[in-house]
Design an enzyme around this catalytic site. Structure first.
Site, PDB file in Angstrom:
ATOM      1  N   GLY A  49       1.323  -0.484  -0.373  1.00  0.00           N
ATOM      2  CA  GLY A  49      -0.212   0.393   0.024  1.00  0.00           C
ATOM      3  C   GLY A  49       0.787   1.650  -0.039  1.00  0.00           C
ATOM      4  N   GLU A  50       0.578   1.984   1.006  1.00  0.00           N
ATOM      5  CA  GLU A  50       0.831   3.118   1.166  1.00  0.00           C
ATOM      6  C   GLU A  50       1.843   3.309   2.133  1.00  0.00           C
ATOM      7  OE1 GLU A  50       3.213   6.860   0.757  1.00  0.00           O
ATOM      8  OE2 GLU A  50       1.643   6.707   1.498  1.00  0.00           O
ATOM      9  N   SER A  51       3.371   3.500   2.492  1.00  0.00           N
ATOM     10  CA  SER A  51       3.055   3.417   4.223  1.00  0.00           C
ATOM     11  C   SER A  51       2.828   4.616   4.956  1.00  0.00           C
ATOM     12  CB  SER A  51       5.140   3.033   3.932  1.00  0.00           C
ATOM     13  OG  SER A  51       5.365   4.359   3.348  1.00  0.00           O
ATOM     14  N   CYS A  81       6.719  -5.501   1.176  1.00  0.00           N
ATOM     15  CA  CYS A  81       6.348  -4.113   0.784  1.00  0.00           C
ATOM     16  C   CYS A  81       6.336  -2.704   1.586  1.00  0.00           C
ATOM     17  CB  CYS A  81       5.802  -4.225  -0.843  1.00  0.00           C
ATOM     18  SG  CYS A  81       6.012  -2.216  -1.444  1.00  0.00           S
ATOM     19  N   ILE A 141       6.813  -3.220  -6.680  1.00  0.00           N
ATOM     20  CA  ILE A 141       6.094  -2.320  -7.548  1.00  0.00           C
ATOM     21  C   ILE A 141       6.002  -0.396  -5.983  1.00  0.00           C
ATOM     22  CG2 ILE A 141       3.793  -1.081  -7.245  1.00  0.00           C
ATOM     23  CD1 ILE A 141       3.250  -3.982  -7.411  1.00  0.00           C
ATOM     24  N   ARG A 142       7.538   0.538  -6.416  1.00  0.00           N
ATOM     25  CA  ARG A 142       7.670   0.976  -5.984  1.00  0.00           C
ATOM     26  C   ARG A 142       8.548   0.650  -4.037  1.00  0.00           C
ATOM     27  NH1 ARG A 142       2.605   4.814  -4.511  1.00  0.00           N
ATOM     28  NH2 ARG A 142       4.097   5.627  -3.061  1.00  0.00           N
ATOM     29  N   HIS A 177       6.087  -8.279  -3.678  1.00  0.00           N
ATOM     30  CA  HIS A 177       4.261  -8.709  -3.007  1.00  0.00           C
ATOM     31  C   HIS A 177       4.278 -10.554  -3.852  1.00  0.00           C
ATOM     32  CE1 HIS A 177       2.432  -4.738  -3.006  1.00  0.00           C
ATOM     33  NE2 HIS A 177       3.990  -4.159  -3.288  1.00  0.00           N
ATOM     34  N   GLU A 179       2.414 -12.228  -3.218  1.00  0.00           N
ATOM     35  CA  GLU A 179       0.351 -12.122  -2.933  1.00  0.00           C
ATOM     36  C   GLU A 179      -0.085 -12.309  -5.247  1.00  0.00           C
ATOM     37  OE1 GLU A 179       0.417  -7.890  -2.861  1.00  0.00           O
ATOM     38  OE2 GLU A 179       1.812  -9.819  -1.602  1.00  0.00           O
TER      39      GLU A 179
END
Length: 198
Positions: A49-51, A81, A141-142, A177, A179
């Site tokens: 997600g976005e930390s 991530c 991803i990022r 990731h 998943e």
């Protein structure tokens, strides 16, 4: 063998994908959004997600300190991530003051957010993973990477010269990731850790 109840922090990110992967790996999985749900689980997955967003959702939902306390008491956790970022003891480039990512301090690592670049720099590739015969397909991803790993931290995988998967006791973290692929070996490893057989 009993089926451990593994929660997936369901504030943002690939919650459904982790729930499915955990079930396929032999766990009883459930989303965690509230304190009572956190209290019910034997282990926790913190998804991507976005930390900074997840950090502040943890604050808003009054989960940050209860989660820190459960982790300090030995709750097994796996972070993918963003989960790796949050489980770290130190976060580099944590974000804007007042909206920064907040470390949970569960793994003795220093991580750098977005170390591999921006969204357009996302990539996937096969990487070796300690204890697994065949490489894993890693989707970055990022993604973060680990800049420092403490003495008690086992590096399980590397990419671009940096650790991208680590374990410390019952804590597991990957910069990628799993998943998002059909390979369940990382989730199986975590379930085995929770069951005390890995």
């Amino acid at each position: 063998m009993s089926f451990p109840r593994v929660g997936v922090l369901a504030l943002q990110g690939d919650t459904r994908e982790h729930l499915t992967a955990l079930r396929e790996a032999g766990a009883d999985s459930m989303p965690v959004r509230r304190r009572g749900e956190l209290d019910e689980v034997d282990a926790l997955v913190i998804p991507g997600g976005e930390s900074t967003t997840i950090s502040h959702l943890l604050l808003d939902c009054e989960l940050l300190e209860p989660l820190r306390a459960r982790l300090a008491d030995g709750l097994p956790a796996y972070g993918a991530c963003t989960g790796m970022i949050l489980l770290a003891s130190e976060i580099l480039d944590a974000g804007v003051c007042g909206r920064e990512a907040l470390p949970l301090g569960a793994i003795d690592i220093t991580v750098r957010r977005n170390a591999f670049g921006r969204q357009v720099d996302s990539f996937e590739g096969d990487i070796g993973f300690a204890g697994l015969v065949d490489p894993v397909r890693a989707v970055f991803i990022r993604a973060p990477w680990v800049e420092r790993a403490g003495d008690g931290v086992q590096v399980l995988a590397q990419a671009a010269g940096h650790a991208v998967a680590v374990r410390q006791g019952s804590m597991l973290a990957t910069a990628f990731h799993p998943e998002m692929t059909s390979d369940r070996r990382i989730h199986q490893l975590f379930v085995d850790i929770v069951n005390g057989i890995a």
